[in-house]
Design a protein around this motif. Structure first.
Motif, mmCIF file in Angstrom:
data_model
loop_
_atom_site.group_PDB
_atom_site.id
_atom_site.type_symbol
_atom_site.label_atom_id
_atom_site.label_comp_id
_atom_site.label_asym_id
_atom_site.label_seq_id
_atom_site.Cartn_x
_atom_site.Cartn_y
_atom_site.Cartn_z
ATOM 1 N N PRO A 128 73.211 56.920 80.997
ATOM 2 C CA PRO A 128 73.842 57.467 79.791
ATOM 3 C C PRO A 128 74.373 58.867 80.095
ATOM 4 O O PRO A 128 73.712 59.654 80.791
ATOM 5 N N LYS B 224 79.030 56.621 72.830
ATOM 6 C CA LYS B 224 78.327 57.200 73.971
ATOM 7 C C LYS B 224 78.920 56.657 75.269
ATOM 8 O O LYS B 224 78.901 55.456 75.521
ATOM 9 N N VAL C 43 70.050 54.927 76.007
ATOM 10 C CA VAL C 43 70.986 53.884 75.602
ATOM 11 C C VAL C 43 70.657 53.354 74.211
ATOM 12 O O VAL C 43 71.552 53.102 73.415
ATOM 13 N N THR D 45 78.824 55.732 78.956
ATOM 14 C CA THR D 45 77.710 55.319 79.808
ATOM 15 C C THR D 45 78.228 54.767 81.124
ATOM 16 O O THR D 45 79.252 54.077 81.155
#
Length: 505
Positions: free
Chosen positions: A473, A275, A320, A277
């Motif tokens: 995010p 992910k 997150v 971020t």
């Protein structure tokens, strides 16, 4: 065993290593076999050279290479849960603060050292105590580690901790004597492990190769080894795959992935656990002001990034601590540029926007999109493009300010991996110090199991992301890699792990 650990997961790879000059000189030519019909060496093209092959000191992005030689203490199954098929074959929690782990008997490192309980205890101590340990924050709660016999390791924690077996899935076993003799740099130059492959050679700036471990304790690979090379430009990775100079090309952005399909190449494409971020440093200007952190969070539209840059081939994600693909947080921040502009007012704050060049797919375009959104609400943006290794050092050394883009990869499938790693005051990033956050992280870990901890993690995500705006995010990458004609058996696990043992061509 690697094959059992990753069975059922045929997913894409995570980009690895620090961005360096293109290293493709060794891609073509020798296939690693004299007979076209026999087992061959698999040629894998990375998007960047790994910064280190030392699993104690190295970011887990490089495990695509070192995990061919070095194995984790505990394997994971298809649902990302710890399983008893690896170097550690069993564990028991005899009290809230005491764990007992059983180590597989008869396994040796490729240099002949015994891979016994003493080796496991030593690796855990290195992980907890070494100044260079990348996982040091995760093991701060461990009070003692003792090999009570050749097959048993006893671990005691200061406070209850339900997720210790999960954490051991991302700890890789190193030989005690060899590691002490060589140190982190020497070990990285010639790694030794218990895995299905052994280190063969490294040509600085060009390639790293491994060959089959003839004494591997598990199933033997179906190929003769792997050669890793790298090219930072996606167009060059595609060209090398098309020219049959490599067998597998990692990290193909949407444009190159579509071109590969049109050329008749196989492209594997799926949502990854990685992910991307945006981290805001709340300890330094301008984001030490809560209203400016909120303004930045409200200015960024993750859905526009997904559609505009990735043509929808990514998954917008607003949390997150939701670690598994397909999950979303209970609460999230909804973009609101008008409110963001009001919060910024006429102050025109300057922001350094740092991102790792060539590390993640289309990351330059993502950074520019975020920068444009920030400028649109009144920020002045200065772009900083650095290599991945430099970014990690700056973050860990608290040498960075403003906003930086970093991938959150749950190397262990638990929210605590991000909570302890990114949210605590003493975390890797340390960008959002808050006693309340520290207390919630500890409270969650002390629950009896993952189900009981989830409510605390939901509260923690809301506090850190929605209320304090320390993290923005963005998206989970729909990662793509291409394989050449006839290449089969490449297996990827969503915790940033590859298995090449079944690969053939």
């Amino acid at each position: 065993m690697i094959r059992k650990r990753l069975a059922l997961w045929r997913l894409p790879a995570i980009a690895v290593g620090a961005a360096v000059a293109i290293g493709v000189a060794g891609c073509g030519g020798d296939s690693g076999t004299d007979e076209a019909s026999g087992p061959a060496k698999i040629r894998v093209l990375l998007n960047a050279q790994p910064a280190t092959l030392d699993p104690i000191a190295g970011a887990r992005s490089a495990q695509v290479v070192w995990a061919t030689m070095i194995e984790p203490l505990i394997n994971t199954d298809s649902s990302l849960e710890p399983e008893r098929t690896g170097l550690i074959t069993d564990w028991k929690r005899s009290s809230s603060t005491k764990w007992t782990f059983t180590v597989r008997s008869g396994v040796k490192f490729s240099n002949g050292e015994p891979a016994d309980a003493a080796a496991v205890a030593n690796t855990l101590k290195l992980t907890r105590d070494s100044k260079t340990s990348i996982l040091k924050p995760y093991f701060a709660n461990v009070a003692s580690i003792e090999a009570t016999d050749d097959a048993t390791v006893e671990v005691k924690t200061k406070r209850p901790q339900y997720d210790l077996p999960y954490l051991l899935t991302t700890v890789y076993l190193v030989p005690p004597k060899y590691y002490e003799e060589k140190g982190p740099e020497g070990f990285s130059a010639a790694p030794v492990g218990t895995g299905p492959y052994v280190f063969e050679e490294a040509k600085p700036g060009r390639e790293i190769s491994v060959k089959v471990n003839p004494d591997y304790w598990g199933d033997k690979p179906k190929n003769t080894g792997i050669t890793f090379t790298w090219a930072t430009e996606a167009s060059q990775r595609l060209a090398l795959l098309q020219s049959k100079s490599v067998d597998v090309a990692l990290d193909l952005p949407p444009t190159q992935a579509e071109q590969a399909r049109k050329a008749g190449l196989q492209v594997v494409e799926t949502e990854s656990a990685m992910k991307i971020t945006a981290f805001l440093d709340a300890t330094k200007p301008p984001f030490n002001k809560a209203e400016l952190r909120e303004a930045a969070a409200l200015a960024i539209n993750r859905d526009e990034i997904v559609q505009g840059i990735f043509n929808g081939k990514a998954a917008a994600d607003a949390g997150v601590l939701n670690v598994k693909p397909g999950t979303q947080p209970v609460d999230k921040v909804t973009p609101d540029p008008a409110k963001a502009k009001e919060l910024v007012g006429s102050s025109s704050p300057s922001v350094n926007l740092t991102y790792p060049a060539a590390q993640y797919t289309n990351i330059k375009e993502v950074a520019e999109s975020i920068g444009a959104s920030l400028e649109g609400v009144g920020f002045k943006v200065k772009y900083r493009s650095v290599d991945y290794g430099t970014l990690v050092k700056e973050v860990a050394g608290r040498q960075i300010d403003g906003m930086y883009l970093l991938a959150a990869v749950p190397n262990a499938a638990i929210p605590d991996f991000f909570a302890t790693g990114f949210m605590k005051t003493a975390s890797i990033t340390g960008n959002c110090p808050d006693p309340k956050i520290d207390g919630l992280v500890d409270k969650a870990r002390e629950q009896k199991d993952a189900t009981a901890a989830q409510q605390v993690y939901d509260e923690l995500n809301t506090l850190a992301v929605v209320d304090k705006h320390c993290y923005v995010p963005l998206y989970r990458q729909l990662y793509a890699y291409g394989t050449g004609e006839g290449v089969q058996g490449v297996v990827y696990g969503p915790l940033n792990t590859f298995d090449f043992t079944e690969a053939t061509r």
